[in-house]
Structure formats: C-alpha cells, structure tokens
Design an enzyme around this catalytic site. Structure first.
Site, mmCIF file in Angstrom:
data_model
loop_
_atom_site.group_PDB
_atom_site.id
_atom_site.type_symbol
_atom_site.label_atom_id
_atom_site.label_comp_id
_atom_site.label_asym_id
_atom_site.label_seq_id
_atom_site.Cartn_x
_atom_site.Cartn_y
_atom_site.Cartn_z
ATOM 1 N N LYS A 36 -2.938 -8.957 -2.194
ATOM 2 C CA LYS A 36 -2.183 -9.991 -2.937
ATOM 3 C C LYS A 36 -1.353 -10.833 -1.974
ATOM 4 O O LYS A 36 -1.191 -12.029 -2.170
ATOM 5 C CB LYS A 36 -1.210 -9.334 -3.931
ATOM 6 C CG LYS A 36 -1.847 -8.724 -5.139
ATOM 7 C CD LYS A 36 -0.802 -8.387 -6.188
ATOM 8 C CE LYS A 36 0.241 -7.413 -5.704
ATOM 9 N NZ LYS A 36 -0.187 -6.053 -5.535
ATOM 10 N N TYR A 56 6.263 5.224 6.854
ATOM 11 C CA TYR A 56 5.132 5.915 6.211
ATOM 12 C C TYR A 56 5.016 5.509 4.737
ATOM 13 O O TYR A 56 3.941 5.517 4.153
ATOM 14 C CB TYR A 56 5.316 7.435 6.269
ATOM 15 C CG TYR A 56 4.996 8.034 7.619
ATOM 16 C CD1 TYR A 56 3.763 7.818 8.225
ATOM 17 C CD2 TYR A 56 5.916 8.833 8.275
ATOM 18 C CE1 TYR A 56 3.466 8.367 9.463
ATOM 19 C CE2 TYR A 56 5.625 9.393 9.506
ATOM 20 C CZ TYR A 56 4.394 9.158 10.093
ATOM 21 O OH TYR A 56 4.103 9.706 11.308
ATOM 22 N N ASP A 116 1.420 -0.240 -13.900
ATOM 23 C CA ASP A 116 2.599 0.486 -13.426
ATOM 24 C C ASP A 116 3.748 0.253 -14.395
ATOM 25 O O ASP A 116 3.960 -0.885 -14.849
ATOM 26 C CB ASP A 116 3.071 -0.048 -12.057
ATOM 27 C CG ASP A 116 2.043 0.162 -10.957
ATOM 28 O OD1 ASP A 116 1.097 0.933 -11.185
ATOM 29 O OD2 ASP A 116 2.201 -0.453 -9.883
ATOM 30 N N ILE A 117 4.494 1.323 -14.686
ATOM 31 C CA ILE A 117 5.636 1.175 -15.597
ATOM 32 C C ILE A 117 6.699 0.265 -14.980
ATOM 33 O O ILE A 117 7.260 -0.609 -15.638
ATOM 34 C CB ILE A 117 6.253 2.558 -15.896
ATOM 35 C CG1 ILE A 117 5.244 3.430 -16.634
ATOM 36 C CG2 ILE A 117 7.544 2.443 -16.702
ATOM 37 C CD1 ILE A 117 5.641 4.883 -16.756
ATOM 38 N N LYS A 136 -20.024 -4.344 -10.369
ATOM 39 C CA LYS A 136 -19.594 -3.903 -11.700
ATOM 40 C C LYS A 136 -18.306 -4.611 -12.129
ATOM 41 O O LYS A 136 -17.304 -4.593 -11.402
ATOM 42 C CB LYS A 136 -19.361 -2.384 -11.679
ATOM 43 C CG LYS A 136 -20.651 -1.593 -11.516
ATOM 44 C CD LYS A 136 -21.487 -1.727 -12.785
ATOM 45 C CE LYS A 136 -22.772 -0.940 -12.726
ATOM 46 N NZ LYS A 136 -23.655 -1.268 -13.858
ATOM 47 N N THR A 153 -12.488 -4.903 -13.874
ATOM 48 C CA THR A 153 -11.775 -6.184 -14.018
ATOM 49 C C THR A 153 -11.479 -6.461 -15.488
ATOM 50 O O THR A 153 -10.365 -6.867 -15.853
ATOM 51 C CB THR A 153 -12.609 -7.327 -13.401
ATOM 52 O OG1 THR A 153 -12.712 -7.096 -12.008
ATOM 53 C CG2 THR A 153 -11.988 -8.683 -13.636
ATOM 54 N N CYS A 158 12.462 -3.449 21.351
ATOM 55 C CA CYS A 158 13.639 -2.802 20.758
ATOM 56 C C CYS A 158 13.770 -1.365 21.278
ATOM 57 O O CYS A 158 14.189 -1.178 22.415
ATOM 58 C CB CYS A 158 13.567 -2.893 19.240
ATOM 59 S SG CYS A 158 15.206 -2.839 18.511
ATOM 60 N N HIS A 209 12.865 -8.594 18.313
ATOM 61 C CA HIS A 209 11.500 -8.386 17.805
ATOM 62 C C HIS A 209 10.689 -9.683 17.858
ATOM 63 O O HIS A 209 10.625 -10.410 16.865
ATOM 64 C CB HIS A 209 11.557 -7.889 16.353
ATOM 65 C CG HIS A 209 12.125 -6.522 16.226
ATOM 66 N ND1 HIS A 209 11.343 -5.402 16.125
ATOM 67 C CD2 HIS A 209 13.406 -6.093 16.203
ATOM 68 C CE1 HIS A 209 12.120 -4.327 16.035
ATOM 69 N NE2 HIS A 209 13.373 -4.725 16.078
ATOM 70 N N GLU A 213 7.627 -10.085 17.687
ATOM 71 C CA GLU A 213 6.468 -10.031 16.774
ATOM 72 C C GLU A 213 6.771 -10.679 15.432
ATOM 73 O O GLU A 213 5.841 -11.083 14.718
ATOM 74 C CB GLU A 213 5.993 -8.580 16.596
ATOM 75 C CG GLU A 213 6.849 -7.667 15.713
ATOM 76 C CD GLU A 213 8.046 -7.038 16.427
ATOM 77 O OE1 GLU A 213 8.458 -7.548 17.485
ATOM 78 O OE2 GLU A 213 8.589 -6.044 15.905
HETATM 79 N N1 GLN Z 1 16.838 2.916 17.098
HETATM 80 C C1 GLN Z 1 17.194 1.846 17.945
HETATM 81 C C2 GLN Z 1 18.496 1.173 17.520
HETATM 82 O O1 GLN Z 1 18.952 1.325 16.417
HETATM 83 C C3 GLN Z 1 16.081 0.818 18.036
HETATM 84 C C4 GLN Z 1 15.787 0.118 16.740
HETATM 85 C C5 GLN Z 1 14.468 -0.591 16.701
HETATM 86 O O2 GLN Z 1 13.570 -0.298 17.492
HETATM 87 N N2 GLN Z 1 14.313 -1.499 15.753
HETATM 88 O O3 GLN Z 1 19.097 0.464 18.293
#
Ligand code: GLN
Length: 565
Positions: A22, A59, A153-154, A193, A197, A390, A516, A518
């Site tokens: 989605k 997870y 889903d409820i 099938k 749907t 990080c 970060h 990314e």
């Molecule tokens: N655990 C580390 C901190 O709190 C790095 C956090 C992370 O990698 N986003 O600074």
C-alpha cells in the site's frame, strides 16, 4: 473545524493479506499526480495504540523513519519522500494511539462538556478534524491517506468510519477509496483466482464503503476477462480494476500504474480537469540503470543485529539502490549478523570474501556490539571502504580508542556505565530525560563540513542538514587524543560542540556519521555519502589501491541539492 473545499482526498486501503505494498502504491500514485502538475501530500494512518513507532522494536515494525521536524514515524513515510521528493512531517503519521490520547486529554480538560465520550462521534470527529487540518495546512490539491492494516482488522474501524462519513459529507467526486487486493495464481489450476478480492470488497461494503478503484496485485498480468469478472462482482467498471503484477524493482510501479491509466481514472473520478501529461524520462532512466547497470556489481555488507528482518534497514537498502544507479552498478547487499563475529573462531576473510564495503548500521542496546566493533577493526585494518551510521559511528570511535589509541577498556556508557574511557557518552541534555517516547535528539540539525575531507568531497558543501535519532554522542574529552592518532572530525555542529562526522586519514574510505544520511536519499537526489561510498567500493573492487580523493559525481546529479525541509 471547517473542511477546505478544494482539496481532493484519496484513501488507500488494503485487503486479503498484508505486505501487498500500500505504501508503494500510495507513493507511486502521488508521484504520478505530482508529475501531472498537482500539489500532493501523502500521510499514513496506523491503527495501533502506540503514540508513534519510536518505542517499538524493529522486529515489530521495521525501521523507524525520522522527519526533519523530529517525528519518529512509520517507514512508509520513507517511500513517500523517496518517490514524491517532498518532505513529510510530524503530522504525516497519525496513530490510533495519538487519536485516543488527544481525546482522553480533552476529556480530562472538560472539553466535552458533560458528554459521554465515545468512539462515535468523538474519536471519529477527532480523526476528521486532523484530516481537515492536514489538508488546510498543506497548500494542496490532493491529500493521499494510506490506512495501515488489512480490511477486517478491528483496530482500523474508526479510520474507515471517518472515511465513510467524509465521503457522504463531501460527495463522490471529492473523495476516493482505492482498495489494494491480491489475486493469487493457483498453479495446479493455472488460473488467477478472484474470490479473495470479492470477499475483501464485501467486507468493505459491510462497513459502508464501496471502493472506487481496485488495484489487484498478482504474479501474472490480469487479463481483460479477469478485470471484467472482478468489476462485475465488485460493482465496478473494468477500467477501474487496475492490474499490478510483480516487477523487478519497486521503482517500476509508477510506470506500470501509468500504463494501466490509474492516474487518469483518479483524475476523472475526482472531476479534475485534464492536467499535463507526466514527463517521466528521469524516472525511466533511473529504472533502466537499476535494472541494467553498465559497470557491473559490488557487494556491500550491512552489519547489524536485525539481519533476519531487512525491513529494519529499509532506507539504507533503498539508498544503495539510488547510489547503485548513480554509479551505474548493481549493489548487492549481504546482511552480516553482528553476533556471529563475536565467536573466537569467526573467519572474517571467508565471510567477507566477495564483500567490497562494510556498513555498520544504527541501533540500540548492547547485543552484537562487540561483533560490530570486530567488523570495524577488520575494515580499518584491511583498508575496506566503511560507512558507520549513528551507532555504527559510535562503534567506530570505540574501536579506534581501543585498538589505535591504546584505551583497551574504552566503551560507550550506553553499554558500560562505569567504563574507564567513556569515549561515547550520554548527551548533556539527555541526562535528566526519564520518558522514552520522543525524547531523543530528533530531526534535522546543521553540520559544518571541513574542507579537504572525504565528506566535503562527497557533499561539495560546507553546510549540510541531516536527520538525527540518538541520545549518546562523541565525548569531546578524547578529541585531541583521537586526532593525534589519525582520526579527523570532519563534521561538527555549527558551534563545534557535537561531533557529527569522523574519518580516518590513512584509509581509502572510512567515514562515520552521527546522523542518518539514509533518510534523505531520494530517487532524484541520491545522497552524496552513499554515492561516494558506493564509488569507493567500486574502486576497491577494481583493485585501485591509491584511490583518488575526488569522486566524480554522476552526470545527472551535478550538485547535491538538499531535499526541501
Ligand atoms: N544507541 C545510540 C544512541 O542512542 C545510537 C542510536 C542510533 O543508532 N540511532 O546514541
């Protein structure tokens, strides 16, 4: 609250099974409408009770995405930004927990004036008000809302009821429901099938919603007959049954939807005048580079502790796809389980035989830390391109302290409160923080880059803004010691207080970042650090030992234009 009149709403729901995409569908549709000249925003509604996913384990939920203004949000926001090239924000991810929290806070303040507070109308009104606010503030033509979970889903019922009421209030030409379903191919019968749907649409009808368009995921292409059949049982014209068969890369989805005329059906149903034809040359070129790179392939190891669950590294993996295209190579990702490297008999050379670069991923807690440090030591000593993000940057600092500066007991106070050499320590303003949710150093902060560094070569800029999510930082007590031993602090906060980037002078490409990167790589704006890192792995694979510092930026990304904040 008054509802802005000229904004059109699209709700994307999912049926039959989860993980049909989605998020990718919403992002792709948004991208197509934007390419037609419309102002579009996408948001995600999640049915769970957490106020945000910040406190959830990867997870459970995969990566936690962070916005410029510091929201800890669903990873689908990453898809929206990567496809749409627009920044999301705090208001782009609404959870049922946030809705209930706000309703309960209002009840405690006496705002409901003696009423019995109920799901209908109070919770539903809260959702509708939030929607109106988002539409009003966004300066928008179209607001796309993806509803998490699967029909049946409820938990998601209040979101669906809000949608039903809004459609009734606004009329069919102002609000659409696009329902994404699954049409399985049964090998034994050699047939697609449609029954699942049909059932899914019946469930939607049961809560008062007739979908306006069905998008059917399937292994094989949907024939006209099948579309006809689905339409017949689900009260739809066959043209409103859109086929979406499996493809090589998620970035092809907008092109497939364009071919299926999804955007045209949407505009027609919303009564919107003909907008310009989308020009998608860049996008097609990008997909071609992803599918048929001219310069071979490289393999990059991502070392982390959630390796069984790649969704925990979603944005990193996508950034490698962008940087692969900009370098004209295929980037294979090999997930390296950090804990494996803690075994004494672990054979690094064997595990990393075909690996051309190592990335140590972000994370929390001490599981796998010693393994990460060992991988970093190997990358440093063997001159293998390395990027630490990080926690990965923090581990690189610990490794350097232990094995280069001679501080064997060095650690982060996150893992050992009483370490003799706390080279990574809790940030000052974090020391009094007790609550876990939303209290880290979150969101975009500026970083000043040192001339002549690898970071500067990559960014070609002295000032960048990057997103953060951490509580710990490099301990400045050790800066001089590190510098004397060969580490460069090539990026800091503007006042010089916070270390943002570390590099090794005598290494072909060894960079650690406290932020970060990314989270800011987009199809149209590949992140410069990922681009440079992949370029370094390419050079390393070619066996170029004395790598030139200057890394050519690809022709279609001449200067890094930071995504708008
Ligand atoms: N655990 C580390 C901190 O709190 C790095 C956090 C992370 O990698 N986003 O600074």
């Amino acid at each position: 609250m008054a509802r802005p009149k000229n904004v059109k709403y699209i709700f994307v729901t999912g049926g039959v099974i989860s993980s049909l995409g989605k998020g990718i569908l919403s992002a792709s549709l948004g991208m197509l409408l934007k390419a037609r000249g419309l102002r579009v925003a996408i948001q995600k509604y999640d049915p769970y009770i957490n106020v945000d996913p910040g406190t959830m384990s990867p997870y459970q939920h995969g990566e936690v995405y962070v916005t410029d203004d510091g929201a800890e949000a669903d990873l689908d926001l990453g898809h929206y930004e990567r496809f749409l090239d627009e920044a999301t924000s705090q208001t782009s991810n609404l959870t049922m927990g946030r809705v209930y929290k706000s309703v309960i806070d209002k009840e405690r303040s006496g705002d409901y004036l003696g009423a019995t507070v109920q799901v209908v109308p109070h919770v539903i009104d809260e959702i509708k008000d939030r929607m109106a606010e988002q539409a009003k503030n966004g300066n928008l033509d179209v607001l796309i809302t993806e509803i998490g979970g699967t029909i049946g889903d409820i938990e998601s019922l209040p979101f669906l009821e809000a949608m039903r009421q809004m459609k009734l209030e606004m009329g069919d030409s102002n609000l659409l429901n696009i329902h994404l379903t699954f049409v399985p191919f049964i090998k034994a019968a050699s047939e697609l099938k449609t029954k699942p749907t049909q059932h899914s649409v019946k469930m939607l009808l049961g809560v008062g919603i007739q979908p306006d368009i069905l998008v059917c995921r399937s292994e094989k292409q949907l024939s006209r007959d099948i579309k006809n059949k689905v339409g017949h049982f689900c009260n739809l014209n066959e043209f409103d049954v859109i086929g979406l068969s499996d493809c090589d890369t998620i970035y092809e989805v907008p092109l497939m939807l364009l071919q299926e005329k999804l955007d045209q059906r949407v505009l027609k149903k919303l009564g919107m005048k003909k907008f310009k034809e989308p020009v998608l040359n860049y996008w097609r070129d990008f997909c071609n580079k992803v599918k048929f790179p001219q310069d071979g392939e490289v393999t990059i190891g991502i070392c982390g502790k959630y390796t069984e669950y790649p969704d925990a590294y979603k944005s990193i993996i996508e950034s490698f796809i962008h940087a692969g295209a900009s370098n004209n190579v295929k980037v294979n990702v090999k997930l390296l389980r950090a804990e494996d490297a803690e075994l004494t008999a672990f054979d690094f050379a064997k595990e990393l035989e075909n690996v051309n670069g190592i990335l140590v991923a972000p994370g929390f807690g001490d599981r796998g830390i010693e393994g990460k440090i060992k991988y970093i030591q190997y990358a440093r000593e063997q001159n293998i391109p390395f990027l630490g993000i990080c926690l990965g940057m923090q581990c690189a600092s610990i490794e350097f302290a232990r094995n280069v500066c001679g501080m064997q007991e060095a650690n982060s106070t996150e893992f050992n409160k009483r370490t003799r050499f706390p080279v990574i320590d809790l940030m000052e303003h974090q020391k009094k923080v007790k609550e876990k949710g939303g209290t880290m150093r979150l969101g975009s902060y500026p970083c000043i880059i040192t001339e002549g560094s690898k970071a500067h070569t990559a960014y070609q800029k002295f000032l960048v803004n990057e997103r953060h999510r951490h509580r710990y930082e490099f301990n400045n007590t050790y800066r001089q010691n590190f510098e004397e031993s060969g580490m460069t602090f090539s990026g800091t906060s503007p006042n010089g207080e916070l270390v943002e980037i570390i590099e090794l002078k005598d290494h072909r490409w060894f960079v650690g970042v406290q932020f970060h990167p990314e989270l800011k790589s987009r199809v149209q704006k590949v992140h410069p650090l990922f681009h440079s890192f992949v370029a370094a792995t390419k050079e390393y694979k070619r066996g170029v030992h004395q790598m030139e510092l200057a890394v050519d930026m690809p022709s279609f990304v001449p200067v890094y234009n930071e995504p708008a904040q």
